[in-house]
Design a protein around this motif. Structure first.
Motif, PDB file in Angstrom:
ATOM      1  N   LEU A 172     -75.749 163.053 -51.782  1.00 50.05           N
ATOM      2  CA  LEU A 172     -76.982 162.460 -51.259  1.00 50.05           C
ATOM      3  C   LEU A 172     -77.560 163.220 -50.179  1.00 50.05           C
ATOM      4  N   GLY A 173     -76.933 164.267 -49.600  1.00 51.77           N
ATOM      5  CA  GLY A 173     -77.384 165.144 -48.451  1.00 51.77           C
ATOM      6  C   GLY A 173     -76.951 164.780 -46.988  1.00 51.77           C
ATOM      7  N   PHE A 174     -77.448 165.448 -46.270  1.00 53.38           N
ATOM      8  CA  PHE A 174     -77.193 165.378 -44.782  1.00 53.38           C
ATOM      9  C   PHE A 174     -78.318 165.196 -44.026  1.00 53.38           C
ATOM     10  N   PRO A 175     -78.223 164.379 -42.923  1.00 48.87           N
ATOM     11  CA  PRO A 175     -77.307 163.461 -42.536  1.00 48.87           C
ATOM     12  C   PRO A 175     -77.011 162.153 -43.526  1.00 48.87           C
ATOM     13  N   GLY A 176     -75.670 161.907 -43.519  1.00 49.90           N
ATOM     14  CA  GLY A 176     -75.403 160.765 -44.576  1.00 49.90           C
ATOM     15  C   GLY A 176     -75.940 159.464 -44.246  1.00 49.90           C
ATOM     16  N   GLY A 177     -75.782 159.037 -42.946  1.00 48.52           N
ATOM     17  CA  GLY A 177     -76.240 157.579 -42.497  1.00 48.52           C
ATOM     18  C   GLY A 177     -77.622 157.346 -43.189  1.00 48.52           C
ATOM     19  N   PRO A 178     -78.554 158.000 -42.704  1.00 48.14           N
ATOM     20  CA  PRO A 178     -79.933 157.717 -43.355  1.00 48.14           C
ATOM     21  C   PRO A 178     -80.050 157.840 -44.763  1.00 48.14           C
ATOM     22  N   ALA A 274     -76.686 152.500 -34.951  1.00 49.88           N
ATOM     23  CA  ALA A 274     -77.289 151.373 -34.526  1.00 49.88           C
ATOM     24  C   ALA A 274     -78.622 151.508 -35.005  1.00 49.88           C
ATOM     25  N   ALA A 275     -79.139 152.616 -35.669  1.00 47.86           N
ATOM     26  CA  ALA A 275     -80.600 152.814 -36.155  1.00 47.86           C
ATOM     27  C   ALA A 275     -80.465 152.286 -37.711  1.00 47.86           C
ATOM     28  N   ASN A 276     -79.470 151.782 -38.174  1.00 51.78           N
ATOM     29  CA  ASN A 276     -79.348 151.320 -39.600  1.00 51.78           C
ATOM     30  C   ASN A 276     -79.987 149.914 -39.655  1.00 51.78           C
ATOM     31  N   ARG A 277     -81.079 149.724 -40.114  1.00 46.65           N
ATOM     32  CA  ARG A 277     -81.695 148.362 -40.373  1.00 46.65           C
ATOM     33  C   ARG A 277     -80.940 147.183 -40.835  1.00 46.65           C
ATOM     34  N   TYR A 278     -80.159 147.687 -42.099  1.00 52.36           N
ATOM     35  CA  TYR A 278     -79.484 146.545 -42.779  1.00 52.36           C
ATOM     36  C   TYR A 278     -78.161 146.043 -41.577  1.00 52.36           C
ATOM     37  N   LEU A 279     -77.628 147.006 -40.920  1.00 51.71           N
ATOM     38  CA  LEU A 279     -76.671 146.771 -40.061  1.00 51.71           C
ATOM     39  C   LEU A 279     -76.982 145.877 -38.658  1.00 51.71           C
ATOM     40  N   ARG A 280     -78.417 146.257 -38.293  1.00 59.22           N
ATOM     41  CA  ARG A 280     -78.842 145.729 -37.316  1.00 59.22           C
ATOM     42  C   ARG A 280     -79.121 144.141 -37.637  1.00 59.22           C
ATOM     43  N   GLY A 281     -79.659 143.816 -39.017  1.00 58.66           N
ATOM     44  CA  GLY A 281     -80.022 142.370 -39.473  1.00 58.66           C
ATOM     45  C   GLY A 281     -78.491 141.773 -39.483  1.00 58.66           C
ATOM     46  N   ARG A 282     -77.503 142.239 -39.932  1.00 57.57           N
ATOM     47  CA  ARG A 282     -76.257 141.651 -40.421  1.00 57.57           C
ATOM     48  C   ARG A 282     -75.678 141.156 -38.802  1.00 57.57           C
ATOM     49  N   LEU A 283     -75.829 142.195 -37.967  1.00 60.04           N
ATOM     50  CA  LEU A 283     -75.418 141.884 -36.613  1.00 60.04           C
ATOM     51  C   LEU A 283     -76.223 140.818 -35.646  1.00 60.04           C
ATOM     52  N   LEU A 284     -77.373 140.780 -35.904  1.00 59.06           N
ATOM     53  CA  LEU A 284     -78.430 140.078 -35.413  1.00 59.06           C
ATOM     54  C   LEU A 284     -77.987 138.376 -35.922  1.00 59.06           C
ATOM     55  N   GLU A 285     -77.380 138.361 -37.281  1.00 56.76           N
ATOM     56  CA  GLU A 285     -76.899 137.026 -37.626  1.00 56.76           C
ATOM     57  C   GLU A 285     -75.738 136.680 -37.181  1.00 56.76           C
ATOM     58  N   THR A 286     -74.916 137.644 -36.803  1.00 57.42           N
ATOM     59  CA  THR A 286     -73.534 137.303 -36.168  1.00 57.42           C
ATOM     60  C   THR A 286     -73.914 136.812 -34.618  1.00 57.42           C
ATOM     61  N   ALA A 287     -74.800 137.665 -34.005  1.00 55.54           N
ATOM     62  CA  ALA A 287     -75.079 137.140 -32.472  1.00 55.54           C
ATOM     63  C   ALA A 287     -75.603 135.642 -32.482  1.00 55.54           C
ATOM     64  N   ARG A 288     -76.629 135.535 -33.496  1.00 51.54           N
ATOM     65  CA  ARG A 288     -77.180 134.246 -33.455  1.00 51.54           C
ATOM     66  C   ARG A 288     -76.299 132.864 -33.710  1.00 51.54           C
ATOM     67  N   ALA A 289     -75.174 133.209 -34.729  1.00 51.30           N
ATOM     68  CA  ALA A 289     -74.149 132.296 -34.905  1.00 51.30           C
ATOM     69  C   ALA A 289     -73.292 132.333 -33.872  1.00 51.30           C
ATOM     70  N   GLY A 290     -73.143 133.213 -32.720  1.00 53.75           N
ATOM     71  CA  GLY A 290     -72.207 133.072 -31.616  1.00 53.75           C
ATOM     72  C   GLY A 290     -73.102 132.577 -30.406  1.00 53.75           C
ATOM     73  N   ASP A 291     -74.176 132.262 -30.591  1.00 51.17           N
ATOM     74  CA  ASP A 291     -75.182 131.566 -29.567  1.00 51.17           C
ATOM     75  C   ASP A 291     -75.343 132.715 -28.584  1.00 51.17           C
ATOM     76  N   ILE A 292     -75.693 134.093 -28.887  1.00 52.77           N
ATOM     77  CA  ILE A 292     -75.879 134.882 -27.918  1.00 52.77           C
ATOM     78  C   ILE A 292     -77.019 135.815 -28.340  1.00 52.77           C
ATOM     79  N   GLU A 293     -77.753 136.484 -27.280  1.00 51.61           N
ATOM     80  CA  GLU A 293     -78.841 137.224 -27.582  1.00 51.61           C
ATOM     81  C   GLU A 293     -78.369 138.592 -27.927  1.00 51.61           C
TER      82      GLU A 293
END
Length: 349
Positions: A172-178, A274-293
């Protein structure tokens, strides 16, 4: 504060005020130099830093409208990282500090990531930090500048390294994350049943080598020329597995904080991944479930840059924490000096 960053494959310099205003943030990316190898080649990186750093610093000062005489101090990454590049940037900072009579601040690259959020948001100590990048994957309790308690870390690969190696495996090329994130956009994350290493365990460590192996096994079954949809589904499944693991670890870390009697002011996500939008979304859900910003720097400040180093310099300078010219660059430099040595320190270290 003038900040200089050369720990890996970005040559960067920035000027930042102590109120968080970024006057300039110049980054020269070495992607084109490393792309033929599908990964960062340390020798090429160090040479590129030598060739580009002077002009990058000059551009940062010019864009900020300030000369070297106008900065109060010079901060530079002194580790951890690819030691050749670290030496280039830190030695340059020493020479400039000596010539201009300015204080020198040796910045831990990980601390720069850890504190960046405070440049853009008024986050008070303590806060829970998930630091995920190409070379590092750690959960830390940030108790103050220079005060970190490591709760968990990877026992093998970092998240960003898992992304890079998956991208290389799939062509898929480099850099791999994006590249993996783009490929996963139209994929089915439920198609391939990939493992979730360490998920559900009480300890807060990570492991991603088994996930990489599982991706390779699926790729071998798909053959040398998989259909675009197959690649998209595999990338989406891989990304979902990463998301599940990170969410599980962070959720358990919030519980560990309660056990320790600590009430974090926020959950902070930092580092290149942390620039990955999908992972940001997943962890935002986790933070909300844990009642933390949840707080995270803007994506452009998650990847390596000079502004984050300058800000770490500001934070340390406020406390009178400067360094002598005899300070040495370090390939390895843990944030929590009291924690047991990591069995695997990550690609950057």
């Amino acid at each position: 504060m003038l900040g200089i960053e050369t720990s890996c494959d970005e040559t960067a310099a920035a000027v930042v005020r102590d109120d968080g205003t970024i006057l300039s943030n110049v980054v020269f990316s070495q992607i084109d130099e490393h792309a033929p190898f599908a990964g960062v080649v340390p020798e090429i990186a160090a040479r590129a830093h030598v060739e580009k750093l002077d002009s990058v610093i000059a551009a940062a000062l010019s864009e900020a409208g300030i000369g070297l005489a106008g900065v109060d101090a010079i901060a530079a990454t002194a580790g951890p990282g690819l030691i050749g590049g670290v030496i280039v940037g830190f030695t340059t900072a020493k020479a400039m500090a000596l010539a201009a009579g300015k204080p020198l601040i040796a910045v831990n690259h990980l601390e720069a990531h850890a504190l960046t959020v405070r440049m853009t948001d008024p986050v008070g100590f303590p806060y829970l930090l998930l630091l995920v990048s190409g070379g590092h994957c750690q959960i830390l309790l940030v108790e103050g500048v220079g005060h970190y308690r490591r709760l968990g870390a990877t026992i093998d690969d970092a998240v960003g390294e898992a992304f890079d190696k998956t991208a290389k495996l799939l062509g898929l090329g480099f850099p791999g994350g994006p590249a993996v994130e783009r490929c996963a956009t139209d994929g089915n994350p439920a198609r391939f049943g990939l493992p979730r290493p360490m998920m559900g365990r009480p300890e807060l460590d990570f492991s991603f080598s088994g996930l990489k192996t599982a991706v390779r096994q699926v790729a071998e079954k798909l053959g040398p020329r998989p259909a675009p949809q197959d690649l998209a589904d595999l990338c989406a499944s891989f990304q979902a597995a990463i998301g599940d693991v990170l969410a599980d670890r962070v959720g358990r870390a919030l519980g560990r904080c309660r056990e320790l009697g600590v009430a974090p002011n926020a959950f902070v996500l930092a580092g290149g991944v942390a620039a990955n939008r999908y992972l940001r979304g997943r962890l935002l859900e986790t933070a909300r479930a844990g009642d933390i910003e949840m707080k995270a720097p803007p994506p452009k400040l998650c990847t390596d840059n000079g502004a984050m180093v300058a800000w770490a310099g500001v934070e340390r300078f406020r406390l009178g924490l400067t360094d002598p010219l005899a300070a040495a660059p370090r390939a390895r430099w843990p944030l929590d000096e009291t924690a047991a040595p990591l069995p695997f320190a990550g690609a950057k270290s």
